[in-house]
Design an enzyme around this catalytic site. Structure first.
Site, PDB file in Angstrom:
ATOM      1  N   ALA A  35       3.227  31.900  16.010  1.00  0.00           N
ATOM      2  CA  ALA A  35       3.546  30.733  16.836  1.00  0.00           C
ATOM      3  C   ALA A  35       3.681  31.104  18.315  1.00  0.00           C
ATOM      4  CB  ALA A  35       4.836  30.095  16.340  1.00  0.00           C
ATOM      5  N   LYS A  36       3.894  32.380  18.586  1.00  0.00           N
ATOM      6  CA  LYS A  36       4.009  32.911  19.964  1.00  0.00           C
ATOM      7  C   LYS A  36       4.987  32.076  20.789  1.00  0.00           C
ATOM      8  CE  LYS A  36      -0.627  34.883  19.714  1.00  0.00           C
ATOM      9  NZ  LYS A  36      -1.134  34.226  18.472  1.00  0.00           N
TER      10      LYS A  36
END
Ligand SMILES: O=c1ccn([C@@H]2O[C@H](COP(=O)(O)O)[C@@H](O)[C@H]2O)c(=O)[nH]1
Length: 272
Positions: free
Chosen positions: A95-96
C-alpha cells in the site's frame, strides 16, 4: 506471523517466493467477467494453483482501489480466503502508506488489524512518527521502502547527503526507531548489487525484493548479494506469473511458472 515462523516456512517449502496479486481487470481471462466477483475468482484460482510453490502473497492495493467498492470487497475476500485456506502463508499489503502519526495509525489499523495482513509497505519520507504507528502490532511488520526497483529511485534515494546516500540514511535511522525489530525493507531486484552494502547495515532483517521477471531483475544476483544464512529474502514476481496465460487454464500455467521459480530457489537454498 513472526520472521522466525516465516523462515521456517521458507525452509519447509524450499521457497522464498512471493506471488504478487496485481489484478488488472483488463488482463484477466474474459470468461471470468461474467462472475459476480471476477477479481476474487481470478485470485482464488491463482492462489489454489500457486500456494505450494510460494510462502507469501502481495496484493498491490492500487489494483483493488481502482475498482472502487467492488475492488475493496475483492481484497477483503482474498485476504479472508488466504487466512481460512492457507493460514501458513505470509501476507503483504503493498500500500506504500505513511502520513502524520494519527493518520498513519488509521492506515496501520486498516491493514494490520481489520484486514489482518501480516505486513504493509510504508514510505519512509515523513520519518519516525509516520512509521512507528505501523510497528505497534505484535507479529506484524512494516516493510519500509529503501531502494526501489524503478528508474526514479536514482532521483532521490541514491543521492548523497553529507557524503552518504539517502537510502543508507533510511536504513540506519530506521534502526533507531521503537520496535525496529518489526521492520523489513524493500530493495528492487534491478539493483541487486546494492544488496551487498545494504546487508552490512541490516544483516538480519527480511528484505522484500520486487522486480524479478517483468522488470528484468535476476534471482541469482539477488541471492548472491542479499541472502543470509537464514535466507532473509522474499522475492516477488507478479505479472510474469499471474498473466502467463489468458486461456482457461491460466491458473495451471501460473502454477507452472511459480514452480520454475521455486525450483531455482531450492537450488539457491541448497548452497547455504
Ligand atoms: O520498488 C518497488 C516496490 C514495489 N514494487 C511493486 O512490486 C510489484 C512488481 O510487479 P511485477 O509485475 O513483478 O513487476 C508491483 O506491485 C509493484 O508495484 C516494485 O515493483 N518495485
Amino acid at each position: 506471523m513472526s520472521p522466525q515462523e516465516l523462515t521456517e516456512q521458507i525452509f519447509k517449502k524450499k521457497s522464498f517466493l512471493c506471488v504478487g496479486l496485481d489484478v488488472d481487470i483488463d488482463r484477466i481471462p474474459t470468461y471470468l467477467l461474467s462472475e459476480d466477483d471476477p477479481i476474487f475468482e481470478f485470485n482464488k484460482a491463482i492462489i489454489d494453483a500457486t500456494h505450494k510453490f510460494c510462502v507469501a502473497y502481495k496484493p498491490n492495493i492500487a489494483f483493488y482501489e481502482a475498482n472502487g467498492v467492488e475492488g475493496w470487497q475483492a481484497l477483503e475476500k482474498t485476504i479472508n480466503y488466504l487466512h481460512h485456506e492457507y493460514p501458513e502463508i505470509y501476507t503483504i499489503a503493498d500500500a506504500k502508506r505513511g502520513d502524520i502519526g494519527n493518520t498513519s495509525r488509521m492506515y496501520a489499523k486498516t491493514f494490520l488489524k481489520d484486514l489482518g495482513f501480516d505486513s504493509v509497505t510504508v514510505a519512509p519520507y515523513m520519518g519516525k512518527d509516520s512509521v512507528e504507528p505501523f510497528l505497534e502490532f505484535e507479529n506484524r511488520q512494516a516493510i519500509l521502502l529503501a531502494l526501489t526497483s524503478n528508474e526514479g529511485a536514482f532521483d532521490f534515494q541514491t543521492q548523497e547527503i553529507d557524503g552518504e546516500e539517502l537510502y543508507k540514511k533510511v536504513l540506519k535511522t530506521s534502526k533507531t526507531w521503537e520496535n525496529s525489530e518489526r521492520l523489513m525493507y524493500v530493495v528492487g531486484a534491478t539493483k541487486a548489487e546494492y544488496l551487498k552494502e545494504i546487508r552490512e547495515i541490516i544483516p538480519e532483517n527480511f528484505i522484500l525484493v520486487p522486480g524479478v521477471g517483468a522488470q528484468g531483475g535476476k534471482l541469482e544476483d539477488v541471492c548472491k548479494y542479499g541472502m543470509t544464512k537464514n535466507v532473509g529474502l522474499l522475492v516477488n514476481s507478479s505479472r510474469k506469473i499471474i498473466y502467463a496465460s489468458e486461456s482457461s487454464n491460466f491458473a495451471e500455467i501460473a502454477g507452472a511458472k511459480a514452480e520454475v521459480l521455486q525450483q531455482q530457489m531450492a537450488e539457491e537454498l541448497s548452497k547455504l
